[in-house]
Design an enzyme around this catalytic site. Sequence first.
Site, mmCIF file in Angstrom:
data_model
loop_
_atom_site.group_PDB
_atom_site.id
_atom_site.type_symbol
_atom_site.label_atom_id
_atom_site.label_comp_id
_atom_site.label_asym_id
_atom_site.label_seq_id
_atom_site.Cartn_x
_atom_site.Cartn_y
_atom_site.Cartn_z
ATOM 1 N N CYS A 44 1.725 -35.872 22.959
ATOM 2 C CA CYS A 44 0.631 -34.909 22.806
ATOM 3 C C CYS A 44 1.098 -33.500 23.128
ATOM 4 O O CYS A 44 0.687 -32.536 22.485
ATOM 5 C CB CYS A 44 -0.523 -35.233 23.746
ATOM 6 S SG CYS A 44 -1.228 -36.833 23.459
ATOM 7 N N ASP A 135 -18.994 -27.381 3.953
ATOM 8 C CA ASP A 135 -20.292 -28.071 3.824
ATOM 9 C C ASP A 135 -20.511 -29.087 4.952
ATOM 10 O O ASP A 135 -21.473 -29.859 4.917
ATOM 11 C CB ASP A 135 -20.399 -28.755 2.447
ATOM 12 C CG ASP A 135 -19.248 -29.746 2.205
ATOM 13 O OD1 ASP A 135 -18.412 -29.956 3.124
ATOM 14 O OD2 ASP A 135 -19.185 -30.319 1.097
HETATM 15 C C1 BEZ Z 1 1.940 -39.523 24.434
HETATM 16 O O1 BEZ Z 1 1.207 -38.611 24.046
HETATM 17 O O2 BEZ Z 1 3.093 -39.300 24.740
HETATM 18 C C2 BEZ Z 1 1.433 -40.932 24.514
HETATM 19 C C3 BEZ Z 1 0.144 -41.197 24.929
HETATM 20 C C4 BEZ Z 1 -0.286 -42.510 25.008
HETATM 21 C C5 BEZ Z 1 0.565 -43.541 24.671
HETATM 22 C C6 BEZ Z 1 1.834 -43.260 24.231
HETATM 23 C C7 BEZ Z 1 2.281 -41.959 24.140
#
Ligand code: BEZ
Length: 220
Positions: A44, A135
Amino acid sequence: MPNLGDVFPDFTADSTSGPIKFHEWLGDSWGIFFSHPADYTPVCTTELGHVASIMPEFQKRGLKAIAISCNKVDDHKGWIKDIQDYSKLGDTWPYPIVADPNRELAVKLGMLDPAEKDKAGLPLTARAVFIIGPDKKLKLSLLYPATTGRNFTEILRVIDSLKLTAEKKVATPANWKQGERCMVLPTVKPDECSTLFPKGVNTVAMPSGKGYMRFTPQPD
Ligand code: BEZ
């Protein structure tokens, strides 16, 4: 999870930019709404930083970006500092991250990944991508497991296709990229082609004898 063509559910939630009413926030723009399993997770961190660095690409296409992660705003704000440092963004943060500590939105939008759990054993959100039109209708959804980071080059490519095909009677073939030839929609009648596609239409001869493989340069 909303289906293509559904009005994307409106919601009110806290975010790193303050409270957000989703439809009001979107206004007349296209939007990309993408979910993350949790704050302070490695994949992330790369994704959010990459989206911040390509914000001009979204803006050029008239899109607003918004993310969601199943933690509180204070956690998001602390995590943003790490992301800024990791992705060398300086002090800027160009899009809101919605807080969803109780997973209410994650459940409502069908974004949970049953295979990935947090320390308390609760399922994390998967990596969903929703592209929503002015929309407020859902134009595209992608769902990746938490363990696979997304390809944002592909996401920009599909945005180009979605915006083009929303306006012109074309579809885009495999691996199409902005500026490449397009395909005439099967619903377009042969006698409409010269008006709709002044750059010309090339119909490829097929063994079936059916004239459905119709290419045209990308319309302006
Ligand atoms: C990540 O963002 O690194 C991650 C989050 C949950 C499970 C596996 C990877």
